[in-house]
Write an enzyme that holds these catalytic residues in place. Sequence first.
Site, PDB file in Angstrom:
ATOM      1  N   ASP A 111      27.535-100.658  38.449  1.00  0.00           N
ATOM      2  CA  ASP A 111      28.538-101.380  39.230  1.00  0.00           C
ATOM      3  C   ASP A 111      28.323-101.107  40.724  1.00  0.00           C
ATOM      4  O   ASP A 111      27.219-101.287  41.219  1.00  0.00           O
ATOM      5  CB  ASP A 111      29.932-100.980  38.710  1.00  0.00           C
ATOM      6  CG  ASP A 111      31.068-101.805  39.266  1.00  0.00           C
ATOM      7  OD1 ASP A 111      31.352-102.877  38.703  1.00  0.00           O
ATOM      8  OD2 ASP A 111      31.672-101.380  40.269  1.00  0.00           O
ATOM      9  N   HIS A 281      31.317-104.205  30.174  1.00  0.00           N
ATOM     10  CA  HIS A 281      30.804-103.806  31.479  1.00  0.00           C
ATOM     11  C   HIS A 281      30.580-102.298  31.584  1.00  0.00           C
ATOM     12  O   HIS A 281      29.687-101.849  32.299  1.00  0.00           O
ATOM     13  CB  HIS A 281      31.800-104.261  32.550  1.00  0.00           C
ATOM     14  CG  HIS A 281      31.446-103.861  33.944  1.00  0.00           C
ATOM     15  ND1 HIS A 281      30.240-104.210  34.542  1.00  0.00           N
ATOM     16  CD2 HIS A 281      32.134-103.141  34.877  1.00  0.00           C
ATOM     17  CE1 HIS A 281      30.224-103.716  35.779  1.00  0.00           C
ATOM     18  NE2 HIS A 281      31.343-103.070  36.000  1.00  0.00           N
TER      19      HIS A 281
END
Lengths: 307, 305
Positions: A111, A281
């Site tokens: 991320d 994610h």
Amino acid sequence: MIDPGAELFPGFVGRRMHVEDVEIFVRIGGEGPALLLLHGYPQSHVMWHRVAAEFASRFTVVAADLRGYGQSSCPPTDMAHRTYSKRVMAADMISIMHQLGQVRFSLMGHDRGARVAYRLALDHPDAVERLVLLDIISTYDQWHADNQKSRLRMFHWGFLAQPAPLPESLIRRSPVDWVDGPFRRATKAKSIDVIDPRALALYREAFKDSDHVHATCEDYRAGATCDLADDVADLNAGHQIECPTLFLWGTHGTPSDIDDPMALWRRWCRHLEGATVDSGHFIAEENPAALLAQALPFLLATSDVHP
Amino acid sequence: MTSLPELYPGFERRVFAVDGARIHTRIGGSGPPLLLLHGYPQTHACWHKVAPELARRHTLIIPDLRGYGDSTVVAADAGTDAYAKRVMARDFVAVMQALGHERFGILCHDRGGRVGYRLALDHPDRVRSLVTLDIVTTLDAWDDIAVDNAVGRFHWMFLARPAPFPETMIGHDRMFFLDYLLSQWTGTKDLSAFDPGALAHYRAAFSRPEVVHATCEDYRAGATIDPRIDAEDRAAGRKIEAPMLALWGGTRKHGFVNRPLDTWRPWCPHVRGEPVECGHFLPEEAPDATLALVMPFLAETLRTG
């Protein structure tokens, strides 16, 4: 000074290091060649707790909190948001690794941390042995994604990049809701239960601090301005990431909305491998075994592209 | 609602029960009928500076869009499609029909602008004249969201997230969010363009959680069914037949507003238009300049007989 999170990293030590006036918290453990781990939003180095021990059996693991996150400090912002640019965050990491005696290391980022990681590899090619990027496409490619689903999913890019204090004001009213949101929305299970409650408590705690909320918004303001400009400059100059790079993304992760995310990274990387992982994610917490199965062999492989 | 400032003295207040909604309107003036459709995050109050002049030549019908202001969606289980612009357009065909106005002009802004052009596409026989303020079609707006305007139009993504996420976030401080958007979208980046009386209307509406929810539903429809219907019309080659004037705020930097006529022309080959030197809220930031362009166009296109 108390060190919340230490219990999630048995055998590791916590250290507060300094890059000029900025304090960077790192958790260090294991033996072997150096591996730097960089977390994402809205998290801290704690996100690596399910894979850290395994990596530490082969590497000297350095899991850092980015400036503005976790236990790292929040330096004052500037109008251009450069203070929280990925370039400056990457320079933080170069500095702490040098202080730790590591001039060359492997690097894995997730991320926002993956954005710092690829920026570090572009800005400091000699420092990076091998690079693993988790569940992102580049900042440039994300802003240019012509994809309704991806845009809606990435709504927080526009929201967090609004001028201060709009996002800060709304987040401060309910930091727990805000921090929980991505886990509810972006895990494969669409559930906060996949996150260890002790880790979750630490993620929430950091966002109860106004300075951290503001600093993390600045991370995204930089993402909409200087980070993007830095990407454009590299693309125009034809700069590429020189080291072997492994791109892993969740079958239900952020790049899964994009038709061919590998093709996007190929433009940035001279030596690219990639695979999907059965996950949303938050790969390191949702499917740590699959992450280790993919990343460990890659990181342990001998480089044949460097002298 | 009765304690709110009177912005339309002498205007009637009427509520129409239409299919699935109750539509609150103010009605006044005399002459050919003209429907005024407001946008987000506002109410019918946004027309108060231009209404007196328009009312000298036109019968003004000034509603709140369903879910906004004092207009409500009736069905408790109404989903996002209840906020499709096609459905909202039907509300106003019904309202105008109930008033005996078979054909009428439309002056519309922002979300109301999306209802206005949808009405013109779906009911071409109803619309004698169309004036849009600071919009292009929803489909074109999505196509145009790009790196240089995605931050400016964050609310298209944010408000379209599944309930109750944006509702909850906005709910933490509704007035702050409202004032932020209003000031952010003006040319001066402050609230100076807004009359305190109109602001009182906007704040009263936005203080109600059901209004905030409805406005999010409007944007959810704007991310799903609305562009789908636009795409169907584009594929079918449907055009806006009514005379059309497109005005936009000249100080806005958001992508499409730099070339709105080019964007409108495939939908309406005869479209005319120009920028007005202000931000997004033309009727409040630049009422005189807006009237100077709108009045002659309406006089030309809404002539009686």
